[in-house]
Structures are given as C-alpha cells and as structure tokens.
Design a protein around this motif. Structure first.
Motif, PDB file in Angstrom:
ATOM      1  N   SER A  48     -35.516 -18.842 -17.402  1.00 56.17           N
ATOM      2  CA  SER A  48     -36.035 -20.557 -17.404  1.00 56.17           C
ATOM      3  C   SER A  48     -36.445 -21.522 -18.308  1.00 56.17           C
ATOM      4  O   SER A  48     -36.649 -22.397 -17.700  1.00 56.17           O
ATOM      5  CB  SER A  48     -37.595 -19.317 -16.887  1.00 56.17           C
ATOM      6  N   ARG A  49     -35.586 -21.088 -19.250  1.00 56.47           N
ATOM      7  CA  ARG A  49     -35.432 -22.599 -20.382  1.00 56.47           C
ATOM      8  C   ARG A  49     -34.552 -22.850 -19.984  1.00 56.47           C
ATOM      9  O   ARG A  49     -33.763 -24.863 -20.350  1.00 56.47           O
ATOM     10  CB  ARG A  49     -36.155 -22.190 -21.439  1.00 56.47           C
ATOM     11  N   VAL A  50     -33.738 -22.873 -19.051  1.00 56.33           N
ATOM     12  CA  VAL A  50     -32.056 -23.558 -18.444  1.00 56.33           C
ATOM     13  C   VAL A  50     -32.939 -24.091 -17.572  1.00 56.33           C
ATOM     14  O   VAL A  50     -31.957 -24.897 -16.922  1.00 56.33           O
ATOM     15  CB  VAL A  50     -30.741 -23.017 -18.991  1.00 56.33           C
ATOM     16  N   PHE A  51     -32.497 -23.039 -16.448  1.00 61.00           N
ATOM     17  CA  PHE A  51     -32.912 -23.098 -14.603  1.00 61.00           C
ATOM     18  C   PHE A  51     -34.242 -23.596 -14.999  1.00 61.00           C
ATOM     19  O   PHE A  51     -34.254 -22.331 -14.346  1.00 61.00           O
ATOM     20  CB  PHE A  51     -31.388 -22.476 -14.306  1.00 61.00           C
ATOM     21  N   ALA A  52     -34.750 -24.395 -13.988  1.00 63.37           N
ATOM     22  CA  ALA A  52     -36.265 -24.171 -13.189  1.00 63.37           C
ATOM     23  C   ALA A  52     -36.181 -25.269 -11.673  1.00 63.37           C
ATOM     24  O   ALA A  52     -35.378 -26.211 -12.458  1.00 63.37           O
ATOM     25  CB  ALA A  52     -37.076 -24.163 -14.104  1.00 63.37           C
ATOM     26  N   GLY A  53     -37.066 -24.407 -10.726  1.00 66.25           N
ATOM     27  CA  GLY A  53     -37.538 -24.813 -10.147  1.00 66.25           C
ATOM     28  C   GLY A  53     -38.719 -26.459 -10.608  1.00 66.25           C
ATOM     29  O   GLY A  53     -39.219 -26.342 -12.203  1.00 66.25           O
TER      30      GLY A  53
END
Length: 314
Positions: A48-53
């Motif tokens: 989540s710290r790299v990819f998130a919507g």
C-alpha cells in the motif's frame, strides 16, 4: 475555476501528521475559501505504500488539491493526481518520491535545498495561529518525555519549572500540561518540587494530557505570553513559536548528537527564536521572537500562486 476549490486531506490516523495537513488545508481555506474533506489512506495490501488507488469522488466533486503527511499517505496522494487530476502536496520529506509530487513542503532541519518542487519551512506546519490577544499574566509549560534523541530526568524538569514559577513574579498564573510520553513519576516530581512552597504551587494549574484536547491547547497558545517547552517536544516548540509567544526551552539531556531535528533547535536558539534555560537563568528574561512565524499561511500562498487559484476568502 468558478466554485471554491476542494482539498482532500489524506490522513493516516496519526495526530501529528494530520495536524500538519489540516494546518495547510485550513490556511488555504482562509486564503481562497477552499472546501476541505478528510479522506483515509486507500489500502492495497502489503504494497500500500507503493501502490494505492484514489478515494472515490463524492458529492463534493473531484479534489483540486490532495495533501498528505507521512509515508503511508504518499501512494494515495499521488493516486489522487493520476485519477482525479489533483495537484499533489507532500508535507515532510517524501525521499525518493520527491519528484513525483507537484510540491514538497520540507522542514529546514532535513537539509533539503529549496527550489523547483521543494519549499523549505522553519519547522513543521501546524494548526496554531499567531495571536494578538495574549495575556501577559498567563504562562504555559509543555512537558514531554523520553524520546529517540532525549533521555529524561523528571526531577530535573520539576526543578526547572519551580525556578521559572518562582522567578516570574506573583501576578503570573501558569498552566502546565503533559504529553503521552510523560512518565507518571514526573507528575510526582512536580508535586515534590513545590511541597515546601504552597503559595507557588497555587500559581500552577496542572492538566495531564488525558484531560486536554487539541482545542484546549490551541486556546492556551492563544492566551499565553510566555511558553516553556521541554526540548524533546519539537513539534510543540514550533507551535509555540507560531503563536507569537516568547518561548523558552526546558533543558533535557540528549542522546548522542541529537540528530538533525535537535540541530534545528540549536539553530532556533542561535537565531533568537527561543531562549534556553541556562540563558534565561542568567538574564531572567525570554527573548521576544525576531519576527512572525506563520508557515501555514506562507505555504498556502505559495500553493495558490503556483497552481493558479486566486480565490477570495470565505
């Protein structure tokens, strides 16, 4: 842009981070009439710290600006830019992601050079407002506790507090509050420090942190002519300076060289923004601040000018 812009504050649940983001967002509201909505971090599993919507758009519409403080907010703030076209602002140093944000607001003690996408501030942005209604008879003491860069000696803190109250004269009433890091033994040490001086003790109102909230503290900043802060409580030092009060630093033993944040405190002492306990012991006075410190409003103007919104205050 015909209607007031919408700002999303992306929060990670950490009070210190969200105080910074809301400090800037509310300054934008004062300057432009912007609307503010708080949105949480969009989780994407372990990455989540790299990819998130991006949070979905609600009735308020798409955001014009997305603000976040803290590493866990970065991916969501950047997603707001990709998905909703928002301008993106990171408070605190986002490290390797710096070039991906439209603006990074970084305290000067981090040692990052200003220019391009970086605005350097004196300390962290906060919710405190400079006050013109300070009461000369009101004093505030903010006591922290052991931290990464500081040890702790509650009896020594209590000794310094007693010296300040004793020397301040009989017409000043003091409010003292603690932090969640303050050991319970420190409150006992404070009581012992005044055990032989009930008249002095009567001039000090002690409020443990559990009996206070953010609004209570903001009101104390606004009314106090002098504020003493234990030097481990760095964020509160900058809040006190923003209030416009005369600021003193209670001495706390340091661990090692104290790191860059503590070196920032030394710069405040050197430049006359605050007075250390030893200097006060010699002079008996706190130096007035050399200027007005209102980084939230200053950065709000930078954001408004850079991103092309010149609205009127609400």
């Amino acid at each position: 842009m015909g209607s007031p812009p919408l700002i999303w504050v992306i929060g990670d649940g950490k009070a210190g981070h969200e105080n910074q983001s809301m400090g800037l967002a509310l300054a934008m509201t004062r300057l432009t009439g912007a609307r503010v909505e708080r949105r949480g971090v969009e989780r994407a599993g372990v990455l989540s710290r790299v990819f998130a919507g991006a949070p979905p758009v609600g009735e308020g519409g798409a955001p014009w600006l997305a603000i976040g403080a803290g590493a866990s907010t970065h991916a969501t703030v950047l997603a707001c830019g990709r998905v909703h076209g928002a301008k993106t602002v990171a408070l605190m140093n986002p490290g390797w992601r710096r070039r991906r944000f439209d603006l990074c607001v970084i305290p000067e003690h981090d040692g990052v050079r200003e220019g391009g996408r970086v605005v350097v501030t004196k300390g962290a942005i906060n919710l405190v407002r400079p006050s013109l209604a300070r009461e000369e008879r009101a004093g505030l003491v903010l006591v922290g506790g052991p931290s990464k860069h500081h040890g702790w000696d509650g009896a020594e803190i209590a000794r310094q507090v007693r010296a300040i109250v004793e020397r301040s004269g009989g017409d000043r009433a003091w409010t003292l509050t603690t932090s969640r890091r303050t050991p319970l033994e420190t409150l006992d040490a404070l009581e012992r420090a005044f055990a032989d001086a009930p008249a002095l003790r009567a001039r000090v109102s002690i409020w443990p942190v559990e009996r206070t909230d953010r609004e209570w503290l903001l009101a104390r900043y606004a009314e106090s002519a002098e504020v003493w802060v234990s030097e481990d409580s760095v964020s509160m030092v900058y809040e006190a300076l923003t209030s416009g009060a005369r600021v003193g630093l209670l001495r706390v033993d340091r661990v090692g060289d104290g790191g860059r944040v503590v070196r920032g405190l030394d710069a405040l002492l050197r430049d006359g923004w605050a007075t250390g306990f030893e200097e006060w012991s010699r002079s008996g006075a706190l130096r007035p601040p050399p200027g007005v410190l209102d980084e939230a409003d200053r950065v709000a103007r930078v954001v408004s000018d850079r991103f092309g919104f010149a609205g009127g205050a609400a």
